[in-house]
Design an enzyme around this catalytic site. Structure first.
Site, mmCIF file in Angstrom:
data_model
loop_
_atom_site.group_PDB
_atom_site.id
_atom_site.type_symbol
_atom_site.label_atom_id
_atom_site.label_comp_id
_atom_site.label_asym_id
_atom_site.label_seq_id
_atom_site.Cartn_x
_atom_site.Cartn_y
_atom_site.Cartn_z
ATOM 1 N N ASP A 5 0.052 3.577 7.825
ATOM 2 C CA ASP A 5 0.388 2.118 7.669
ATOM 3 C C ASP A 5 1.788 2.004 7.148
ATOM 4 O O ASP A 5 2.354 0.709 7.369
ATOM 5 C CB ASP A 5 -0.770 2.095 6.382
ATOM 6 C CG ASP A 5 -0.498 0.411 5.791
ATOM 7 O OD1 ASP A 5 -0.656 -0.480 6.475
ATOM 8 O OD2 ASP A 5 -0.045 0.469 4.682
ATOM 9 N N ASP A 38 2.695 6.180 3.404
ATOM 10 C CA ASP A 38 1.421 7.018 3.246
ATOM 11 C C ASP A 38 0.756 7.426 4.727
ATOM 12 O O ASP A 38 1.182 7.166 5.590
ATOM 13 C CB ASP A 38 0.366 6.496 2.375
ATOM 14 C CG ASP A 38 -0.077 5.028 2.762
ATOM 15 O OD1 ASP A 38 0.399 4.610 3.984
ATOM 16 O OD2 ASP A 38 -0.806 4.441 2.167
ATOM 17 N N GLU A 79 9.708 1.114 0.337
ATOM 18 C CA GLU A 79 8.779 1.698 1.404
ATOM 19 C C GLU A 79 8.847 0.738 2.453
ATOM 20 O O GLU A 79 8.842 -0.390 2.317
ATOM 21 C CB GLU A 79 7.436 1.795 0.780
ATOM 22 C CG GLU A 79 6.140 2.000 1.536
ATOM 23 C CD GLU A 79 4.832 2.531 0.956
ATOM 24 O OE1 GLU A 79 4.716 1.613 -0.053
ATOM 25 O OE2 GLU A 79 4.156 3.039 1.475
ATOM 26 N N TYR A 134 -5.878 -2.859 0.476
ATOM 27 C CA TYR A 134 -5.737 -4.043 1.095
ATOM 28 C C TYR A 134 -7.053 -4.859 0.771
ATOM 29 O O TYR A 134 -7.808 -5.089 1.805
ATOM 30 C CB TYR A 134 -5.534 -3.681 2.696
ATOM 31 C CG TYR A 134 -4.250 -3.081 2.900
ATOM 32 C CD1 TYR A 134 -3.178 -4.115 3.080
ATOM 33 C CD2 TYR A 134 -4.096 -1.834 3.044
ATOM 34 C CE1 TYR A 134 -1.798 -3.593 3.176
ATOM 35 C CE2 TYR A 134 -2.832 -1.392 3.094
ATOM 36 C CZ TYR A 134 -1.606 -2.248 3.305
ATOM 37 O OH TYR A 134 -0.221 -1.707 3.302
#
Ligand SMILES: *[C@@H]1O[C@H](CO)[C@@H](O)[C@H](O)[C@H]1NC(C)=O
Ligand SMILES: *[C@@H]1O[C@H](CO)[C@@H](O)[C@H](O)[C@H]1NC(C)=O
Length: 495
Positions: free
Chosen positions: A78, A81, A473, A230
């Site tokens: 994703d 990670d 990120e 999510y």
């Protein structure tokens, strides 16, 4: 002599006209496009092909699904990670496919790579939806994964398989996968793989039927796998509409059109009231922009359906020149919305505006924000400004895309990028063995070329700090909309 002066004057006039009209910026959108697609190779899970260009990444997670007797290898990690979250992965895929569909002709030698990036997801989604009545919704226990700083290639965290079913439904994840499969079927139809396109479309309609018939949120069905990661805050109704809208575009069947028209009224409270969001959770604005193409092509639909006025509302919510605008901007001009990873909003909303300008191009429709009229080229100019900010036209002169320009983030929050490549260091690095690489203020070991990070704060400041995941990120859904955006600007610049 006079002739020469005249030529000179004409050249000068021409130069002035060109330089005020054409772009002042020197960005190499073609280079940025190639890189933004390359990023997806760095996120690949499963067995890598011999054509893999980011060679510091190797095979990983080859047993995904095995405990269930399934092959669920493939797909994308994703973000920084190593979890395969199918809900946002499907959204990224829908946007990648949409970008290819609209702007694939401008991609040149990058078109095959863009299609390959879509297929890397859709091959995985075909596996995830192979059993009727079941949709595999995620692989990897997010708590286990987030507790470690490990390379995908030697992950030993639980690769828990999550699924939704008739008894434990998950309409948002199933419908978003249906949308991704339908959008991808259009991209493959447009660019030459008709058998694959047909396969994707057949599967999309089956998965949509399942999502619609067995309604419920994966929040409830997947327990701690979904929230707080999510978590679907905005409900699953928007994904059902979004999938139906994509299926209508792909099949032209009135059944799907009627579903959209009928249900937009049922779902009205969520779509009105200013909730014109667009991202992995909310598809509201996207639904209206997507169907505007069809509405504009038909007589009467503009007057008898609410889609264009909702799409206009979205524009009025975003553009700074609109009197009803609700989003924020940094002093340097970057679009801001609340929440983590701001750049996802910048790229996704920009993409919608560019696509809307494209659909409006040959129409007489006028966007009004109260008494201010917004012209199509204002949408394009706004979008261009956001893209240029990302590429370095900002107060720090920093490119937020790794590997693009001379100054870009060096300490992105990304396990594989920050740890030494398995090529360099083949010995296993265990869960906590990676911690020093997480904590060091040294640059990352491997360049994840093309990765666009969460970005600066609302004051245009950026610390390039690995620990600040919200800003450092990258994710697939920041990059996916950029593919279409960069293809458009590449075709319209001198590079
Ligand atoms: C999902 O869970 C969150 C947090 O518990 C909640 O706010 C939200 O309403 C839930 N969504 C759905 C569609 O049930
Ligand atoms: C960014 O570039 C501009 C124009 O070249 C320059 O004036 C400015 O000082 C630069 N800012 C930083 C922080 O480097």
């Amino acid at each position: 002599m006079r002739g020469k002066i005249l030529v000179l004057v004409l050249l000068l006039v021409g130069y002035v006209i060109m330089s005020s009209d054409a772009n002042p910026s020197l960005h190499d959108y073609g280079d940025a496009l190639s890189k933004t697609i390359l990023f997806f190779e760095g996120q690949r899970s499963g067995k890598l092909p011999s054509t893999q260009r980011l060679t510091w990444r190797k095979d990983s997670a080859l047993r995904d699904g095995a405990d269930e007797g399934m092959d669920l290898t493939g797909g994308y990690y994703d973000a920084g990670d190593n979890v395969k979250f199918n809900f946002p992965m499907a959204f990224s895929t829908t946007l990648l496919a949409w970008g290819v569909l609209e702007y694939g002709k401008s991609m040149g030698p990058d078109l095959p790579h863009a299609l390959e990036a879509v297929r890397w997801s859709t091959d995985y989604f075909l596996k995830s939806t192979a059993t009727p009545g079941v949709v595999y919704a995620q692989v990897g226990d997010p708590n286990g994964d987030h507790n470690c700083w490990q390379r995908p290639e030697d992950m030993d965290t639980p690769r828990t398989v999550y699924k939704v079913s008739e008894k434990a439904p998950g309409s948002e994840v199933a419908a978003e996968i249906a949308a991704a499969l339908a959008a991808a079927s259009l991209a493959f139809k447009a660019f030459g793989d008709r058998p694959y396109s047909k396969l994707l479309l057949q599967r999309a309609s089956k998965v949509f039927e399942f999502a619609d018939k067995y309604r419920g949120s994966y929040n409830d069905s997947m327990g701690s796998g979904a929230c707080p990661f999510y978590c679907d805050f905005s409900g699953y109704e928007d994904e059902l509409l979004w999938a139906a809208a994509w299926l209508h575009r792909a099949t032209k069947s009135p059944v799907y059109w009627n579903y959209v028209v009928h249900n937009i009224h049922n779902f009205k409270p969520q779509i009105e009231g200013g909730i014109l969001e667009f991202g992995w959770d909310s598809k509201h604005a996207g639904i209206n922009i997507l169907v505007s193409k069809y509405v504009l092509s038909q007589q009467n639909l503009e007057a008898t359906t609410p889609f264009l006025s909702y799409a206009d509302n979205f524009v009025c919510n975003v553009l700074p020149e609109s009197p009803t605008n609700t989003v924020s901007f940094s002093p340097g001009g970057l679009l801001f919305k609340s929440g983590v990873c701001n750049m996802q909003h910048t790229t996704a909303l920009s993409f919608l505006l560019l696509v809307y300008a494209r659909y409006l191009k040959s129409s007489k429709h006028v966007i009004r924000c109260n008494n201010v009229i917004i012209a199509q080229n204002q949408l394009v100019r706004f979008t261009r400004k956001q893209v240029d900010y990302i590429l370095g036209d900002n107060p720090l002169n920093v490119s937020y895309m790794v590997g693009y320009g001379t100054k870009f983030p060096q300490r992105i929050h990304h396990r594989a990028s920050s740890l030494p490549s398995i090529v360099q260091q083949p010995q296993h690095i265990n869960c906590k063995g990676g911690t020093p690489y997480f904590l060091t203020d040294q640059p990352n070991q491997n360049l994840l070329i093309g990765a666009v990070v969460g970005g600066p704060d609302i004051h245009d400041a950026f610390a390039d700090d690995r620990i600040d995941a919200a800003k450092s990120e990258p994710t697939t859904y920041v990059n996916a909309p950029l593919v279409g955006l960069l293809a458009y600007f590449k075709a319209r610049s001198s590079h």
